[in-house]
Design a protein around this motif. Structure first.
Motif, PDB file in Angstrom:
ATOM      1  N   ILE A  92      -8.451  -3.831  -1.850  1.00 17.28           N
ATOM      2  CA  ILE A  92      -8.173  -2.783  -0.856  1.00 17.28           C
ATOM      3  C   ILE A  92      -7.346  -1.666  -1.479  1.00 17.28           C
ATOM      4  O   ILE A  92      -7.627  -0.470  -1.297  1.00 17.28           O
ATOM      5  CB  ILE A  92      -7.451  -3.387   0.370  1.00 17.28           C
ATOM      6  CG1 ILE A  92      -8.391  -4.331   1.124  1.00 17.28           C
ATOM      7  CG2 ILE A  92      -6.947  -2.289   1.307  1.00 17.28           C
ATOM      8  CD1 ILE A  92      -7.702  -5.181   2.181  1.00 17.28           C
ATOM      9  N   LEU A  93      -6.311  -2.041  -2.251  1.00 19.15           N
ATOM     10  CA  LEU A  93      -5.470  -1.042  -2.903  1.00 19.15           C
ATOM     11  C   LEU A  93      -6.255  -0.237  -3.943  1.00 19.15           C
ATOM     12  O   LEU A  93      -6.080   0.977  -4.067  1.00 19.15           O
ATOM     13  CB  LEU A  93      -4.266  -1.714  -3.570  1.00 19.15           C
ATOM     14  CG  LEU A  93      -3.167  -2.243  -2.655  1.00 19.15           C
ATOM     15  CD1 LEU A  93      -2.094  -2.964  -3.473  1.00 19.15           C
ATOM     16  CD2 LEU A  93      -2.536  -1.116  -1.846  1.00 19.15           C
ATOM     17  N   GLN A  94      -7.130  -0.924  -4.692  1.00 18.48           N
ATOM     18  CA  GLN A  94      -7.908  -0.239  -5.718  1.00 18.48           C
ATOM     19  C   GLN A  94      -8.857   0.782  -5.097  1.00 18.48           C
ATOM     20  O   GLN A  94      -8.980   1.915  -5.584  1.00 18.48           O
ATOM     21  CB  GLN A  94      -8.710  -1.259  -6.540  1.00 18.48           C
ATOM     22  CG  GLN A  94      -9.461  -0.652  -7.725  1.00 18.48           C
ATOM     23  CD  GLN A  94      -8.524  -0.100  -8.771  1.00 18.48           C
ATOM     24  OE1 GLN A  94      -7.759  -0.855  -9.376  1.00 18.48           O
ATOM     25  NE2 GLN A  94      -8.560   1.215  -9.008  1.00 18.48           N
ATOM     26  N   LYS A  95      -9.510   0.403  -4.024  1.00 15.96           N
ATOM     27  CA  LYS A  95     -10.415   1.320  -3.327  1.00 15.96           C
ATOM     28  C   LYS A  95      -9.651   2.542  -2.833  1.00 15.96           C
ATOM     29  O   LYS A  95     -10.108   3.694  -2.968  1.00 15.96           O
ATOM     30  CB  LYS A  95     -11.085   0.604  -2.153  1.00 15.96           C
ATOM     31  CG  LYS A  95     -12.035   1.488  -1.343  1.00 15.96           C
ATOM     32  CD  LYS A  95     -12.631   0.712  -0.176  1.00 15.96           C
ATOM     33  CE  LYS A  95     -13.512   1.611   0.686  1.00 15.96           C
ATOM     34  NZ  LYS A  95     -14.046   0.882   1.873  1.00 15.96           N
ATOM     35  N   THR A 103      -1.462   6.688  -7.471  1.00 23.06           N
ATOM     36  CA  THR A 103      -0.968   5.324  -7.344  1.00 23.06           C
ATOM     37  C   THR A 103      -0.718   4.962  -5.888  1.00 23.06           C
ATOM     38  O   THR A 103      -0.148   5.743  -5.130  1.00 23.06           O
ATOM     39  CB  THR A 103       0.342   5.160  -8.147  1.00 23.06           C
ATOM     40  OG1 THR A 103       0.057   5.331  -9.540  1.00 23.06           O
ATOM     41  CG2 THR A 103       0.958   3.784  -7.928  1.00 23.06           C
ATOM     42  N   CYS A 104      -1.155   3.768  -5.496  1.00 26.10           N
ATOM     43  CA  CYS A 104      -0.942   3.266  -4.134  1.00 26.10           C
ATOM     44  C   CYS A 104      -0.307   1.879  -4.221  1.00 26.10           C
ATOM     45  O   CYS A 104      -0.547   1.141  -5.176  1.00 26.10           O
ATOM     46  CB  CYS A 104      -2.267   3.165  -3.377  1.00 26.10           C
ATOM     47  SG  CYS A 104      -3.089   4.760  -3.128  1.00 26.10           S
ATOM     48  N   GLY A 105       0.486   1.543  -3.218  1.00 25.21           N
ATOM     49  CA  GLY A 105       1.129   0.239  -3.260  1.00 25.21           C
ATOM     50  C   GLY A 105       1.690  -0.187  -1.921  1.00 25.21           C
ATOM     51  O   GLY A 105       1.580   0.519  -0.918  1.00 25.21           O
ATOM     52  N   ILE A 106       2.288  -1.368  -1.933  1.00 18.82           N
ATOM     53  CA  ILE A 106       2.883  -1.966  -0.739  1.00 18.82           C
ATOM     54  C   ILE A 106       4.354  -2.225  -1.024  1.00 18.82           C
ATOM     55  O   ILE A 106       4.707  -2.719  -2.097  1.00 18.82           O
ATOM     56  CB  ILE A 106       2.185  -3.295  -0.388  1.00 18.82           C
ATOM     57  CG1 ILE A 106       0.702  -3.056  -0.068  1.00 18.82           C
ATOM     58  CG2 ILE A 106       2.877  -3.993   0.776  1.00 18.82           C
ATOM     59  CD1 ILE A 106      -0.113  -4.336   0.027  1.00 18.82           C
ATOM     60  N   SER A 107       5.206  -1.889  -0.061  1.00 15.05           N
ATOM     61  CA  SER A 107       6.627  -2.208  -0.191  1.00 15.05           C
ATOM     62  C   SER A 107       7.091  -2.972   1.039  1.00 15.05           C
ATOM     63  O   SER A 107       6.543  -2.816   2.135  1.00 15.05           O
ATOM     64  CB  SER A 107       7.458  -0.929  -0.370  1.00 15.05           C
ATOM     65  OG  SER A 107       7.299  -0.065   0.732  1.00 15.05           O
ATOM     66  N   LEU A 108       8.097  -3.811   0.833  1.00 14.14           N
ATOM     67  CA  LEU A 108       8.626  -4.664   1.894  1.00 14.14           C
ATOM     68  C   LEU A 108      10.104  -4.365   2.107  1.00 14.14           C
ATOM     69  O   LEU A 108      10.838  -4.159   1.139  1.00 14.14           O
ATOM     70  CB  LEU A 108       8.477  -6.145   1.523  1.00 14.14           C
ATOM     71  CG  LEU A 108       7.065  -6.665   1.261  1.00 14.14           C
ATOM     72  CD1 LEU A 108       7.140  -8.107   0.771  1.00 14.14           C
ATOM     73  CD2 LEU A 108       6.224  -6.600   2.516  1.00 14.14           C
ATOM     74  N   PRO A 109      10.567  -4.352   3.365  1.00 10.81           N
ATOM     75  CA  PRO A 109      11.997  -4.141   3.616  1.00 10.81           C
ATOM     76  C   PRO A 109      12.815  -5.337   3.170  1.00 10.81           C
ATOM     77  O   PRO A 109      12.403  -6.490   3.337  1.00 10.81           O
ATOM     78  CB  PRO A 109      12.070  -3.940   5.132  1.00 10.81           C
ATOM     79  CG  PRO A 109      10.818  -4.524   5.690  1.00 10.81           C
ATOM     80  CD  PRO A 109       9.786  -4.450   4.611  1.00 10.81           C
TER      81      PRO A 109
END
Length: 255
Positions: A92-95, A103-109
């Motif tokens: 999903i991130l690569q697409k 650059t795309c990514g996920i961050s968590l609190p």
């Protein structure tokens, strides 16, 4: 099954119910609230909570309410890192990164920081390198401001008043009143922005990834150097990020 084994199985089930209730609660519960919610006698729940605290899975805040501790956070991250989820998440991130070209990514609190949990980089020769595991401030990053905006207003204001709001870059907001005004706009738009507030020369946007209860669980972000993309150009990618966030939410539900 012997009586001893039945009691052990019952205790394990109760421990898991307690962990689930604490991790899903909109606000930190008290032991009494957990006892009523889960229909567990007060002596039993106090005994189980003491064990969970000793083992580092839960802890009490200054008000005596229960919140996840380090081992529970580590457990959640470990589950999300399993191969079953990682391959689909990376796809999903690569697409998304291919569509946006950044650059795309996920961050968590995590307290007063956001953790860079996962990302996919593009192939530009010049990259802004924020490796997985990096901790970034919540008051000056797109994901951090999005997380702050999701908090109940009173809790958010107390937190802002106790943050250092140190200047990180040329446009870092260091005034609590101005930051609160910005967070109201972020909440209304459901999109966090970073206009060279964390790193000079970098802009970013972020959208929420929500759990089944509709609460912010994580943030999906993209960032770029300003010589390649302006903030306005980045905001044009908001629909793509929102679509990818829904796909990540669906992936979480499958798990």
């Amino acid at each position: 099954m012997t009586t001893e084994k039945r009691e052990k199985a019952s205790s394990i089930a109760r421990v898991l119910e307690i962990i689930e209730a604490i991790s899903r609660a909109e606000r930190p519960p008290t032991p009494l609230e957990l006892s009523i919610m889960l229909d567990i006698p007060k002596p039993s729940i106090h005994r189980l909570l003491q064990q969970l605290e000793r083992d580092g899975f839960v802890q009490t805040n200054l008000r005596g309410n229960l919140i996840p501790a380090k081992r529970l956070h580590d457990l959640a991250l470990g589950v999300m890192h399993t191969a079953q989820f990682k391959s689909m998440r990376q796809a999903i991130l690569q697409k998304l990164a291919d569509e946006i070209g950044e650059t795309c990514g996920i961050s968590l609190p995590n307290g007063i920081n956001m953790i860079y949990y996962d990302r996919v980089q593009t192939n530009w020769p010049l990259q802004i390198n924020l490796p997985i595991g990096s901790h970034t401030p919540i008051w000056c990053t797109a994901s951090g401001k999005l997380y702050l905006s999701s908090m109940p207003k009173r809790r958010r204001q107390r937190l802002i008043n106790n943050l250092s709001l140190e200047r990180q870059a040329r446009n870092t907001i260091t005034d609590p009143i101005e930051l609160e005004r910005t967070l109201n706009e972020v909440a209304e738009n459901e999109c966090g922005i970073d206009n060279e507030e964390f790193i000079d020369g970098m802009v970013a946007i972020s959208v929420p990834i929500r759990n089944e209860q509709g609460q912010l669980h994580a943030c999906l972000f993209t960032h770029a150097p300003v010589f390649r993309r302006s903030l306005d150009e980045m905001l044009h990618f908001k629909p793509q990020l929102q679509r990818a966030a829904r796909e990540l939410e669906a992936l979480m539900k499958e798990g």
